[in-house]
Scaffold this active site. Structure first.
Site, PDB file in Angstrom:
ATOM      1  N   LYS A  55       0.818  -1.201   0.000  1.00 41.59           N
ATOM      2  CA  LYS A  55       0.000   0.000   0.000  1.00 41.59           C
ATOM      3  C   LYS A  55       0.858   1.260   0.000  1.00 41.59           C
ATOM      4  CE  LYS A  55      -3.347  -2.226   3.026  1.00 41.59           C
ATOM      5  NZ  LYS A  55      -3.824  -2.242   4.448  1.00 41.59           N
ATOM      6  N   ASP A 112       7.513   3.281  -2.782  1.00 42.66           N
ATOM      7  CA  ASP A 112       7.687   4.352  -1.797  1.00 42.66           C
ATOM      8  C   ASP A 112       9.082   4.296  -1.186  1.00 42.66           C
ATOM      9  OD1 ASP A 112       6.790   1.901  -0.801  1.00 42.66           O
ATOM     10  OD2 ASP A 112       6.111   2.769   1.075  1.00 42.66           O
ATOM     11  N   ASP A 115      14.208  -0.472   1.360  1.00 40.41           N
ATOM     12  CA  ASP A 115      14.805  -0.626   2.683  1.00 40.41           C
ATOM     13  C   ASP A 115      15.929  -1.662   2.535  1.00 40.41           C
ATOM     14  OD1 ASP A 115      15.168  -1.042   5.464  1.00 40.41           O
ATOM     15  OD2 ASP A 115      13.090  -0.532   5.853  1.00 40.41           O
ATOM     16  N   LYS A 143      17.015   3.716   1.759  1.00 37.95           N
ATOM     17  CA  LYS A 143      17.869   3.737   2.956  1.00 37.95           C
ATOM     18  C   LYS A 143      19.167   3.021   2.601  1.00 37.95           C
ATOM     19  CE  LYS A 143      14.305   3.401   6.565  1.00 37.95           C
ATOM     20  NZ  LYS A 143      13.722   2.445   7.536  1.00 37.95           N
ATOM     21  N   PHE A 164      13.269   4.370  11.526  1.00 33.53           N
ATOM     22  CA  PHE A 164      11.904   3.950  11.218  1.00 33.53           C
ATOM     23  C   PHE A 164      11.072   5.173  10.851  1.00 33.53           C
ATOM     24  CE2 PHE A 164       7.677   2.291  11.592  1.00 33.53           C
ATOM     25  CZ  PHE A 164       7.826   1.039  11.025  1.00 33.53           C
ATOM     26  N   ASP A 171       3.636   3.229   6.743  1.00 34.85           N
ATOM     27  CA  ASP A 171       2.853   3.040   7.969  1.00 34.85           C
ATOM     28  C   ASP A 171       3.673   2.433   9.095  1.00 34.85           C
ATOM     29  OD1 ASP A 171       3.094   0.361   6.833  1.00 34.85           O
ATOM     30  OD2 ASP A 171       1.549  -0.236   8.260  1.00 34.85           O
TER      31      ASP A 171
HETATM   32  C1  PRP Z   1       7.343  -1.762   2.441  1.00 37.66           C
HETATM   33  C2  PRP Z   1       7.577  -0.744   1.322  1.00 37.66           C
HETATM   34  C3  PRP Z   1       8.289  -1.553   0.285  1.00 37.66           C
HETATM   35  C4  PRP Z   1       9.058  -2.572   1.095  1.00 37.66           C
HETATM   36  C5  PRP Z   1      10.482  -2.157   1.214  1.00 37.66           C
HETATM   37  O1  PRP Z   1       6.148  -2.422   2.191  1.00 37.66           O
HETATM   38  O2  PRP Z   1       6.378  -0.205   0.846  1.00 37.66           O
HETATM   39  O3  PRP Z   1       7.409  -2.182  -0.591  1.00 37.66           O
HETATM   40  O4  PRP Z   1       8.460  -2.619   2.389  1.00 37.66           O
HETATM   41  O5  PRP Z   1      11.207  -2.992   2.070  1.00 37.66           O
HETATM   42  P1  PRP Z   1      12.436  -3.896   1.617  1.00 37.66           P
HETATM   43  O6  PRP Z   1      13.292  -3.057   0.705  1.00 37.66           O
HETATM   44  O7  PRP Z   1      13.134  -4.178   2.915  1.00 37.66           O
HETATM   45  O8  PRP Z   1      11.949  -5.123   0.973  1.00 37.66           O
HETATM   46  P2  PRP Z   1       5.389  -3.313   3.290  1.00 37.66           P
HETATM   47  O9  PRP Z   1       5.717  -4.749   3.080  1.00 37.66           O
HETATM   48  O10 PRP Z   1       5.633  -2.739   4.648  1.00 37.66           O
HETATM   49  O11 PRP Z   1       3.863  -3.144   2.885  1.00 37.66           O
HETATM   50  P3  PRP Z   1       2.956  -1.809   2.787  1.00 37.66           P
HETATM   51  O12 PRP Z   1       3.518  -0.989   1.648  1.00 37.66           O
HETATM   52  O13 PRP Z   1       1.588  -2.310   2.504  1.00 37.66           O
HETATM   53  O14 PRP Z   1       3.064  -1.072   4.103  1.00 37.66           O
END
Ligand code: PRP
Length: 193
Positions: A55, A112, A115, A143, A164, A171
């Protein structure tokens, strides 16, 4: 960049945000710059498809697609990498797949945040297996200190510290996504019992 989140939104999550990392104005300005760059690079290509990763990417997808000024189709995928925790687990699963065929399309993934890079690394392999003409990535945030796997990302909005962050789609336990800026969440919020 260093603006203080001294309760910038009245009572809206008052006290949960430690400080701003990217302001609303900085997001707007950088989104316009990225859109201009992508529009120039893709001006002569047909079949442009933006794939937003739910999302978190909803806000950026909405703003970036409107700033682009090119005809595009919009698709969304939902994948889960770390549920409600504050760090990545590396486990990726599809919650919502693409609706249509992407073969022959010029796909631009809208993220978005990068990480660990695990989500995107997995996603790029998945998309490549479905025969697109090309795949590139536009990520608003990255990051650099958290990256576990290098992924080729052509367009990056901001490199941010390994803290964070929430807001503008990001979120913690499904809260804070609607904030118009990106800010660091106070650790006591996610360490609360
Ligand atoms: C988050 C973000 C990325 C991913 C990045 O999504 O939106 O898609 O994590 O993290 P990474 O580089 O460590 O893989 P999340 O799984 O939290 O879902 P959301 O977008 O629905 O909050």
């Amino acid at each position: 960049m260093a603006a203080k989140a001294s309760n910038p939104d009245g009572t809206w999550y008052a006290g949960d945000i430690d400080r701003l990392v990217v302001t609303e104005d900085e997001i707007k300005q950088r989104t316009a710059e990225l859109a201009k760059q992508v529009a120039a690079d893709y001006a002569d290509r047909d079949g442009l498809l933006l794939v937003g990763v739910l999302k978190g990417a909803i806000m950026f997808m909405a703003d970036f697609s409107r700033a682009l000024g090119l005809p595009v189709a919009l698709e969304f995928m939902a994948v889960s990498s770390y549920g409600q925790g504050a760090t990545s687990s590396g486990t990726v699963r599809i919650l919502k797949d693409l609706d249509g065929d992407i073969s022959g399309k010029h796909v631009i993934v809208i993220e978005d945040i990068i990480d660990s890079g695990l989500t995107l690394s997995w996603l790029l392999k998945y998309l490549a297996s479905r025969g697109p003409a090309s795949v590139e990535v536009v990520a608003l945030l990255r990051k650099p200190d958290a990256v576990k796997v290098d992924v080729p990302v052509r367009y990056i909005g901001f490199d941010i510290p390994n803290e964070f962050v929430v807001g503008y789609g990001l979120d913690y336990a499904e809260r804070y996504r609607e904030l118009p800026y990106v800010g660091v969440l106070k650790p006591e919020v996610y360490t609360r019992a």
